[in-house]
Structures are given as C-alpha cells and as structure tokens.
Design a protein around this motif. Structure first.
Motif, mmCIF file in Angstrom:
data_model
loop_
_atom_site.group_PDB
_atom_site.id
_atom_site.type_symbol
_atom_site.label_atom_id
_atom_site.label_comp_id
_atom_site.label_asym_id
_atom_site.label_seq_id
_atom_site.Cartn_x
_atom_site.Cartn_y
_atom_site.Cartn_z
ATOM 1 N N PHE A 134 50.315 45.879 51.916
ATOM 2 C CA PHE A 134 48.994 45.894 51.270
ATOM 3 C C PHE A 134 49.091 45.548 49.781
ATOM 4 C CE2 PHE A 134 47.547 48.672 54.891
ATOM 5 C CZ PHE A 134 46.663 47.745 55.406
ATOM 6 N N LEU A 135 50.193 45.917 49.158
ATOM 7 C CA LEU A 135 50.385 45.557 47.750
ATOM 8 C C LEU A 135 50.463 44.046 47.603
ATOM 9 C CD1 LEU A 135 50.862 46.318 44.800
ATOM 10 C CD2 LEU A 135 53.297 46.589 45.347
ATOM 11 N N ARG A 136 51.204 43.412 48.502
ATOM 12 C CA ARG A 136 51.308 41.943 48.470
ATOM 13 C C ARG A 136 49.924 41.314 48.654
ATOM 14 N NH1 ARG A 136 54.300 37.077 49.502
ATOM 15 N NH2 ARG A 136 52.651 35.553 49.247
ATOM 16 N N MET A 137 49.161 41.831 49.576
ATOM 17 C CA MET A 137 47.830 41.281 49.831
ATOM 18 C C MET A 137 46.898 41.522 48.640
ATOM 19 S SD MET A 137 47.816 42.224 53.861
ATOM 20 C CE MET A 137 46.205 41.672 54.284
ATOM 21 N N ALA A 138 47.048 42.665 47.977
ATOM 22 C CA ALA A 138 46.245 42.939 46.780
ATOM 23 C C ALA A 138 46.607 41.970 45.668
ATOM 24 C CB ALA A 138 46.455 44.384 46.323
ATOM 25 N N ILE A 139 47.905 41.709 45.506
ATOM 26 C CA ILE A 139 48.350 40.749 44.483
ATOM 27 C C ILE A 139 47.792 39.366 44.795
ATOM 28 C CG2 ILE A 139 50.378 39.539 43.575
ATOM 29 C CD1 ILE A 139 51.867 42.286 43.875
ATOM 30 N N ASP A 140 47.844 38.953 46.059
ATOM 31 C CA ASP A 140 47.268 37.665 46.456
ATOM 32 C C ASP A 140 45.780 37.619 46.122
ATOM 33 O OD1 ASP A 140 49.719 36.839 47.394
ATOM 34 O OD2 ASP A 140 49.199 37.015 49.524
ATOM 35 N N ALA A 141 45.072 38.689 46.411
ATOM 36 C CA ALA A 141 43.630 38.728 46.124
ATOM 37 C C ALA A 141 43.373 38.580 44.628
ATOM 38 C CB ALA A 141 43.015 40.026 46.651
ATOM 39 N N VAL A 142 44.229 39.208 43.803
ATOM 40 C CA VAL A 142 44.086 39.075 42.348
ATOM 41 C C VAL A 142 44.275 37.612 41.931
ATOM 42 C CG1 VAL A 142 45.175 39.642 40.127
ATOM 43 C CG2 VAL A 142 44.710 41.451 41.786
ATOM 44 N N PHE A 143 45.347 36.984 42.431
ATOM 45 C CA PHE A 143 45.581 35.572 42.111
ATOM 46 C C PHE A 143 44.410 34.716 42.562
ATOM 47 C CE2 PHE A 143 50.021 36.569 41.345
ATOM 48 C CZ PHE A 143 50.381 35.619 40.399
ATOM 49 N N HIS A 144 43.979 34.906 43.790
ATOM 50 C CA HIS A 144 42.894 34.091 44.335
ATOM 51 C C HIS A 144 41.605 34.281 43.544
ATOM 52 C CE1 HIS A 144 45.113 34.377 48.457
ATOM 53 N NE2 HIS A 144 45.760 33.660 47.581
ATOM 54 N N ARG A 145 41.303 35.540 43.190
ATOM 55 C CA ARG A 145 40.090 35.824 42.417
ATOM 56 C C ARG A 145 40.126 35.105 41.069
ATOM 57 N NH1 ARG A 145 39.274 39.561 38.575
ATOM 58 N NH2 ARG A 145 41.076 40.813 39.171
ATOM 59 N N HIS A 146 41.245 35.207 40.390
ATOM 60 C CA HIS A 146 41.346 34.560 39.084
ATOM 61 C C HIS A 146 41.322 33.036 39.203
ATOM 62 C CE1 HIS A 146 41.631 37.944 36.368
ATOM 63 N NE2 HIS A 146 42.452 38.535 37.233
ATOM 64 N N LEU A 147 41.904 32.509 40.266
ATOM 65 C CA LEU A 147 41.832 31.062 40.478
ATOM 66 C C LEU A 147 40.394 30.612 40.719
ATOM 67 C CD1 LEU A 147 45.023 30.515 42.640
ATOM 68 C CD2 LEU A 147 44.631 29.679 40.310
ATOM 69 N N MET A 148 39.646 31.387 41.486
ATOM 70 C CA MET A 148 38.239 31.047 41.723
ATOM 71 C C MET A 148 37.429 31.155 40.425
ATOM 72 S SD MET A 148 38.014 29.971 44.772
ATOM 73 C CE MET A 148 39.690 29.390 44.556
ATOM 74 N N GLU A 149 37.719 32.177 39.614
ATOM 75 C CA GLU A 149 37.041 32.297 38.319
ATOM 76 C C GLU A 149 37.352 31.088 37.439
ATOM 77 O OE1 GLU A 149 38.548 36.043 36.903
ATOM 78 O OE2 GLU A 149 37.112 37.206 38.098
ATOM 79 N N ALA A 150 38.622 30.695 37.422
ATOM 80 C CA ALA A 150 39.022 29.532 36.621
ATOM 81 C C ALA A 150 38.377 28.259 37.155
ATOM 82 C CB ALA A 150 40.546 29.396 36.618
ATOM 83 N N LEU A 151 38.320 28.127 38.464
ATOM 84 C CA LEU A 151 37.700 26.948 39.073
ATOM 85 C C LEU A 151 36.222 26.878 38.725
ATOM 86 C CD1 LEU A 151 38.306 24.535 40.848
ATOM 87 C CD2 LEU A 151 37.922 25.964 42.842
ATOM 88 N N GLU A 152 35.554 28.013 38.759
ATOM 89 C CA GLU A 152 34.137 28.037 38.409
ATOM 90 C C GLU A 152 33.930 27.658 36.937
ATOM 91 O OE1 GLU A 152 30.259 31.009 38.363
ATOM 92 O OE2 GLU A 152 32.083 31.685 39.367
ATOM 93 N N LYS A 153 34.741 28.214 36.057
ATOM 94 C CA LYS A 153 34.622 27.889 34.634
ATOM 95 C C LYS A 153 34.927 26.409 34.410
ATOM 96 C CE LYS A 153 36.145 29.106 29.981
ATOM 97 N NZ LYS A 153 35.451 27.970 29.481
#
Length: 186
Positions: free
Chosen positions: A41-60
């Motif tokens: 679950f820690l690995r999946m949480a880390i992936d979610a953090v990366f993905h979230r920030h990538l989506m934020e960066a993509l939107e910006k």
C-alpha cells in the motif's frame, strides 16, 4: 465530447482520493505481520502521489501552452487544444503524418524549410538568428543530457519513461534546430 483537459482533472481528483485512502489504511496497518501488505500500500500511495503531481503539472502546462498559443499564434484556436505539443501543428510534407516524437529525416526537413524565407532579421534584438540558434542548440544538448541521466537513475517507472520521452522530444528539437542552423548559419 469530453475534453482531454477534463480527463486530466478527473485523473487528478481520483489520484488525490486514492492517496488519501492509502494513507488511511497505512495508519491502521501497524502490526508487524502486515508489513508486506503495508509495503504494498505504501508503494501504491507513492505512485498516487507521483501521478497526482504529474496531472497537476500537465494541467498547468496545458493552461500555459494555451496562453502561448493565444498570444503568439492563436488564429482560429477556438476549439479544444489536444494536450498541446503539435499545436500549432507542424504540417510536414510527403505524407510524413503526425510528427509525434519522431525525428523527421533530413529530406523532409529540407522540403519543409524550403518555404521559409531565405533570410531572417530578428527585429530589435541586435542578435542574429544564427547566434540564437546556437544558444538554443546548447540548451537542447543540456536538456538531453539531463533527461538521459534522469531516465538512467529514476527508479519509478513512470518517471523513467517520462524522462525517456522528454529526451526523445529534445532530440527532435535538436534535429530541427540543426537543420535551421544549416539554413541560417553565418
């Protein structure tokens, strides 16, 4: 029709929710017998953090790119811009198709640049186009080197592949700039 930027926003929202949910269960899995499950679950949480920030960066990046298109080339750009590179589209000759991350061969670039003016004078700059192209090529070389290092050192597969794709995009820029340098070099 659903806009691509709306999909990016939705992905960001889902990743945010997933991250919160993973954090909740991580707080609860304290018993040593759950260490493997907790690590998963820690690995999946880390992936979610990366993905979230990538989506934020993509939107910006999308919003900034739209502003560039409006400011410097926005004639007729009322429709959705499909998550940006390629807008405004570079229409290459000889049925090359979408440019994507491919590096166009020299003959395609030669034909494409044939329509460009023979001489370009950069107004109010005092700096020649040849000098500017030289500086741009140095920047592209630096970016290529950094993305190569990043792709080699990144453990996260999304980051590694992103760095590889950005490096390919920089290689494409470099090839185009080199061809322009040959055309406009001093």
């Amino acid at each position: 029709m659903e806009k691509m930027i709306d999909i990016v926003k939705a992905a960001n929202n889902v990743e945010t929710t997933a991250e919160k949910e993973y954090r909740k269960i991580l707080k609860k899995l304290r018993d040593p017998e759950y260490a493997d499950l907790k690590n998963l679950f820690l690995r999946m949480a880390i992936d979610a953090v990366f993905h979230r920030h990538l989506m934020e960066a993509l939107e910006k990046a999308y919003h900034d790119a739209v502003e560039l298109v409006k400011e410097y080339g926005g004639e007729g750009v009322e429709q959705e811009i499909a998550l940006i590179p390629g807008v405004p589209t570079i229409a290459l000759p000889l049925g090359f198709g979408r440019i994507g991350a491919r590096i166009p061969p020299d003959e395609i670039l030669e034909e494409y640049f044939r329509e460009f003016p023979e001489e370009v004078v950069v107004p109010d700059g005092g700096e020649s186009l040849a000098n500017l192209l030289k500086r741009y090529l140095e920047l592209e070389g630096e970016m290529k080197e950094l993305y190569e290092k990043l792709s080699g050192r990144a453990f996260h597969p999304v980051v590694r592949e992103l760095a590889r794709e950005i490096k390919r995009n920089e290689e494409q820029h470099e090839a185009i700039l080199r061809k322009l340098e040959r055309k406009y070099g001093e």
